[in-house]
Every structure is written in structure tokens, then in C-alpha cells.
Scaffold this motif. Structure first.
Motif, mmCIF file in Angstrom:
data_model
loop_
_atom_site.group_PDB
_atom_site.id
_atom_site.type_symbol
_atom_site.label_atom_id
_atom_site.label_comp_id
_atom_site.label_asym_id
_atom_site.label_seq_id
_atom_site.Cartn_x
_atom_site.Cartn_y
_atom_site.Cartn_z
ATOM 1 N N HIS A 55 0.904 -1.083 0.070
ATOM 2 C CA HIS A 55 0.160 -0.132 -0.003
ATOM 3 C C HIS A 55 0.865 1.327 0.218
ATOM 4 O O HIS A 55 1.921 1.305 0.490
ATOM 5 N N ALA A 56 0.277 2.376 -0.378
ATOM 6 C CA ALA A 56 0.952 3.501 -0.677
ATOM 7 C C ALA A 56 0.140 4.736 -0.276
ATOM 8 O O ALA A 56 -1.030 4.864 -0.741
ATOM 9 N N TYR A 57 0.656 5.811 0.464
ATOM 10 C CA TYR A 57 0.085 6.996 0.764
ATOM 11 C C TYR A 57 1.028 8.225 0.814
ATOM 12 O O TYR A 57 2.265 7.960 1.005
ATOM 13 N N TYR B 269 -2.333 5.130 -4.890
ATOM 14 C CA TYR B 269 -2.182 5.515 -3.513
ATOM 15 C C TYR B 269 -3.366 6.438 -2.772
ATOM 16 O O TYR B 269 -4.148 6.869 -3.804
#
Length: 193
Positions: free
Chosen positions: A53-55, A74
Motif C-alpha cells: 500500500h502507498a500513501y 495511493y
């Protein structure tokens, strides 16, 4: 089960290069900043780290950095944004208050100038990252944020007085292990620019 958080500072911006205070304000990535983001992306590929996961912060310099690193979808989160420096935004870094050797942060200095305190930033970052890491299937998480915000998060989980200074260059990746609602700092990954 242990999970891994990769908390990254965005690439160099125009304000970084010109030594301008940028917290809530924004400026574009420089060519060097773009290269720092690409190099960070290469680090993950070369080390066969599969991000789940990306934020990123809602600030453009963070999302631009992430987009240069990976094609992973994201989510932008306000909780990852930089420290708000109030009326000091856009001014020269020379106007920052001097810190004594025993001081590690600016404390609540910027509050009287319509900014945030260090504890406000720390609590916001900590709450946001705890919530992320508690989500299912979040084994290897990338979160792109900012120098002041990353520092305050690290300070929450690591006694900085007991170790050598940690460099927070643009493009720096702070690696943490996460288990039982606790973060353990592993290393700072800086690429030589």
C-alpha cells in the motif's frame, strides 16, 4: 505479525533549494528532487521490496514524489502533511528560532504565529500511521511525508539522545517495523546526492 513502514521525505523542492520555510505551503520538485524520487523507487526494486500500500501527504511535493517512485495506486492523507509554520511560511529559513544544544524541536514557538506545535504534528502523524498499519493486508507500507513531520514521528518512537544524529535529506526513507501497536526504528536510508 510484523509489518514494515517505509516513511519517506519528499524529494527536494524549489523552496528547499532556496532555503525557504515550507510547511503548509508548497513548491514544485526540482530536477534533483525528481531524481531523488526515481532513485528511491529503484531502491525498492533493487531490494525486491513489494509494497502492499502507498500513501502520501495531500501536499503536491509528496504526491509528485510518490508518483515518480511507483505505479502503485495511493491515497492522499491530511494526517501526513508537513508542520504548519503559520506566518513564517515562504520566509527565509534564517528566521527560524535558534535551538540550544538540548532542544530538539521548535516546541510550540509557531503556535503564536498561527502554526502548529511539535506535539500537534507528532500526535497527528502518530494517529495517522497507527491507523494505517492496523489495516488488514498492510504488510509493506510506503508513506511519503515531510522532514518536520517525519522527525516528530521518529522522535515519538526513538530516543534520539542515545544515538548518532540521523540525516533527514530529501528523499530519505525511514524504515520501521510495526507490531502490537508499536513502531521500532530500523534505519535511515539516504541516497548520496
Amino acid at each position: 505479525m510484523k509489518k514494515t513502514l517505509y516513511l519517506m521525505r519528499h524529494g527536494q523542492t524549489l523552496f528547499n533549494a532556496r532555503r525557504k520555510i515550507q510547511g503548509a505551503s508548497d513548491s514544485p520538485l526540482t530536477e534533483k528532487g525528481k531524481q531523488q524520487a526515481i532513485t528511491a523507487g529503484t531502491y525498492f526494486k533493487d531490494n525486491q521490496i513489494k509494497l502492499t500500500h502507498a500513501y502520501s501527504s495531500t501536499q503536491e511535493r509528496a504526491s509528485d514524489t510518490l508518483e515518480l517512485m511507483t505505479q502503485l495506486p495511493y491515497t492522499r492523507l491530511k494526517g501526513l502533511k508537513e508542520w504548519d509554520f503559520g506566518t513564517f511560511e515562504g520566509e527565509s529559513e534564517d528566521l527560524n528560532p535558534p535551538l540550544t544544544p538540548e532542544e530538539e524541536t521548535y516546541g510550540d514557538f509557531f503556535v503564536r504565529f498561527n502554526g502548529e506545535s511539535d506535539k500537534d504534528v507528532q500526535n497527528r502523524m502518530n494517529t495517522t500511521l497507527l491507523e494505517l498499519m492496523e489495516q488488514e493486508n498492510h504488510e509493506n507500507v510506503l508513506a511519503v511525508s515531510h522532514g518536520g513531520a517525519c522527525f516528530m514521528f521518529l522522535k515519538k518512537w526513538e530516543d534520539l539522545s542515545k544515538r548518532e544524529a540521523i540525516r533527514f535529506d530529501n528523499g530519505c526513507i525511514l524504515k520501521f517495523e510495526y507490531e502490537n501497536q508499536k513502531f521500532t526504528f530500523i534505519e535511515a536510508i539516504n541516497h548520496n546526492f
